[in-house]
Design a protein around this motif. Structure first.
Motif, short mmCIF file in Angstrom:
data_model
loop_
_atom_site.label_atom_id
_atom_site.label_comp_id
_atom_site.label_asym_id
_atom_site.label_seq_id
_atom_site.Cartn_x
_atom_site.Cartn_y
_atom_site.Cartn_z
N PRO A 77 0.84 -1.20 0.00
CA PRO A 77 0.00 0.00 0.00
C PRO A 77 0.87 1.25 0.00
O PRO A 77 2.00 1.24 0.53
N ALA A 78 0.38 2.32 -0.57
CA ALA A 78 1.16 3.56 -0.68
C ALA A 78 1.59 4.09 0.67
O ALA A 78 2.61 4.77 0.78
N THR A 79 0.85 3.78 1.72
CA THR A 79 1.17 4.27 3.07
C THR A 79 2.21 3.42 3.79
O THR A 79 2.66 3.80 4.87
N ALA A 80 2.61 2.30 3.22
CA ALA A 80 3.55 1.38 3.87
C ALA A 80 4.94 1.98 3.95
O ALA A 80 5.36 2.73 3.08
N THR A 81 5.62 1.63 5.00
CA THR A 81 7.02 2.02 5.15
C THR A 81 7.86 0.76 5.26
O THR A 81 7.42 -0.24 5.80
N SER A 82 9.04 0.82 4.74
CA SER A 82 9.96 -0.32 4.81
C SER A 82 11.21 0.13 5.52
O SER A 82 11.71 1.23 5.31
N GLY A 83 11.72 -0.74 6.36
CA GLY A 83 12.91 -0.41 7.13
C GLY A 83 14.20 -0.68 6.39
O GLY A 83 15.25 -0.76 7.00
N GLY A 84 14.16 -0.87 5.11
CA GLY A 84 15.36 -1.12 4.34
C GLY A 84 15.26 -2.41 3.56
O GLY A 84 14.18 -2.85 3.20
N ALA A 85 16.41 -3.02 3.33
CA ALA A 85 16.46 -4.23 2.52
C ALA A 85 15.70 -5.37 3.20
O ALA A 85 15.69 -5.47 4.43
N PHE A 86 15.08 -6.18 2.40
CA PHE A 86 14.32 -7.34 2.89
C PHE A 86 15.21 -8.18 3.78
O PHE A 86 16.37 -8.38 3.47
N PRO A 87 14.75 -8.65 4.90
CA PRO A 87 13.41 -8.62 5.48
C PRO A 87 13.21 -7.54 6.54
O PRO A 87 12.18 -7.52 7.20
N HIS A 88 14.18 -6.63 6.69
CA HIS A 88 14.09 -5.59 7.71
C HIS A 88 12.89 -4.68 7.45
O HIS A 88 12.70 -4.17 6.36
N GLY A 89 12.07 -4.49 8.45
CA GLY A 89 10.91 -3.64 8.35
C GLY A 89 9.66 -4.35 7.84
O GLY A 89 8.61 -3.75 7.74
N LEU A 111 13.73 -16.12 -1.65
CA LEU A 111 14.11 -14.92 -0.89
C LEU A 111 13.81 -15.10 0.59
O LEU A 111 14.66 -14.80 1.45
N CYS A 112 12.64 -15.61 0.91
CA CYS A 112 12.25 -15.83 2.31
C CYS A 112 13.17 -16.85 2.98
O CYS A 112 13.61 -16.65 4.12
N ALA A 113 13.47 -17.94 2.29
CA ALA A 113 14.34 -18.98 2.86
C ALA A 113 15.75 -18.43 3.10
O ALA A 113 16.35 -18.71 4.15
N GLU A 118 9.46 -15.79 7.66
CA GLU A 118 8.19 -16.52 7.54
C GLU A 118 7.07 -15.51 7.25
O GLU A 118 6.62 -14.81 8.15
N PRO A 119 6.60 -15.44 6.01
CA PRO A 119 5.54 -14.48 5.70
C PRO A 119 4.20 -14.90 6.29
O PRO A 119 3.91 -16.09 6.41
N VAL A 120 3.39 -13.92 6.67
CA VAL A 120 2.03 -14.16 7.13
C VAL A 120 1.15 -14.10 5.88
O VAL A 120 0.83 -13.01 5.39
N SER A 163 12.79 -4.56 -5.63
CA SER A 163 12.81 -5.71 -6.52
C SER A 163 13.40 -6.90 -5.80
O SER A 163 14.23 -6.74 -4.91
N ILE A 164 12.99 -8.09 -6.22
CA ILE A 164 13.64 -9.31 -5.72
C ILE A 164 14.86 -9.53 -6.61
O ILE A 164 14.72 -9.65 -7.83
N PRO A 165 16.05 -9.54 -6.03
CA PRO A 165 17.28 -9.63 -6.83
C PRO A 165 17.29 -10.84 -7.76
O PRO A 165 17.03 -11.97 -7.35
#
Length: 194
Positions: A77-89, A111-113, A118-120, A163-165
Motif C-alpha cells: 500500500p502507498a502508506t507502507a514504510t519499509s525499514g530497508g532491505a528485505f526482510p528488515h521492516g 528470498l524468504c528462505a 516466515e511471511p504471514v 525488486s527481488i534480486p
C-alpha cells in the motif's frame, strides 16, 4: 493467452492492433494445454504465455520467443514504510501471493528462505487479475511484476518497495514452428521485443 497472464501486459501487446484499420482479432483465455491444442489445430496464430514452451524434439512443433522480462517486485500500500532491505521492516505484515508452483512464488520463497523470513500469508491465487485486486484492496503486501499494478501505482494506491534480486517474470509469444506468420503479427512480436 494464458489465463493467469497480466492483463496490462496483454493490453500493451495488442494495442498496436487496435490502431490498424483492416485488422480484427479475437482474444481467448485457456490453460496451457488448451492453448497449445488450439495453436496446433490452427485456431490461433499466436499464444501469449509466461511459460517457455520446452521443445525437446528433433523437429520442434512450437517457436517460443521471449517478448519481455519484467522484474518481480515487492508491492505494498502507498502508506507502507519499509525499514530497508528485505526482510528488515517487514515484520508480521500480511501478504497476498501468487499460488505455489508459479515462477513468481518460487522466487519469493527463495528470498524468504535465504533470510529465514516466515511471511504471514492471508491469501494466494493463480489469477493475476485477482492478485492485482487483492494487492490494491486488502492492505496487504504482494509480490508481482509492477506492470500488473501499473495503474494502481500511477494512482498512488500502491508502491514498489523493492525488486527481488535476479527474479523476473518472462513473457513469451508461441507460434507453430512450420507456419509462416502474418506480417502484422510478426511486426507485433518484433515491436514487443524491442
Amino acid at each position: 493467452m494464458l489465463t493467469n497472464l497480466s492483463r496490462n501486459f496483454i493490453e500493451s501487446f495488442i494495442l498496436p492492433l487496435m490502431q490498424q484499420d483492416k485488422v480484427t482479432f479475437s482474444l481467448q483465455s485457456r490453460d496451457m494445454q488448451g492453448l497449445l491444442e488450439g495453436l496446433n489445430q490452427h485456431h490461433f496464430d499466436l499464444i501469449l504465455t509466461n511459460h517457455n514452451v520446452e521443445v525437446g524434439q528433433q523437429e520442434p512443433l512450437w517457436r517460443s520467443e521471449l517478448l519481455s522480462r519484467q522484474p518481480i517486485e515487492i508491492v505494498a500500500p502507498a502508506t507502507a514504510t519499509s525499514g530497508g532491505a528485505f526482510p528488515h521492516g517487514f515484520g508480521d505484515v500480511p501478504w497476498v501471493l501468487p499460488a505455489k508452483g508459479s515462477e513468481i512464488r518460487s522466487a519469493f520463497n527463495v528470498l524468504c528462505a535465504r533470510h529465514q523470513y516466515e511471511p504471514v500469508i492471508k491469501a494466494q491465487t493463480d489469477d493475476m487479475a485477482m492478485l492485482r485486486l487483492l494487492a490494491r484492496d486488502s492492505g496487504a503486501y504482494s509480490v508481482l511484476p509492477a506492470v500488473v499494478v501499473r495503474d494502481e501505482i500511477a494512482q498512488g494506491k500502491l508502491k514498489v518497495l523493492q525488486s527481488i534480486p535476479g527474479a523476473f517474470e518472462h513473457f513469451y509469444a508461441v507460434t507453430l514452428a512450420r507456419k509462416a506468420l502474418p506480417k502484422h503479427i510478426r511486426r507485433l512480436i518484433d515491436a514487443a521485443r524491442s
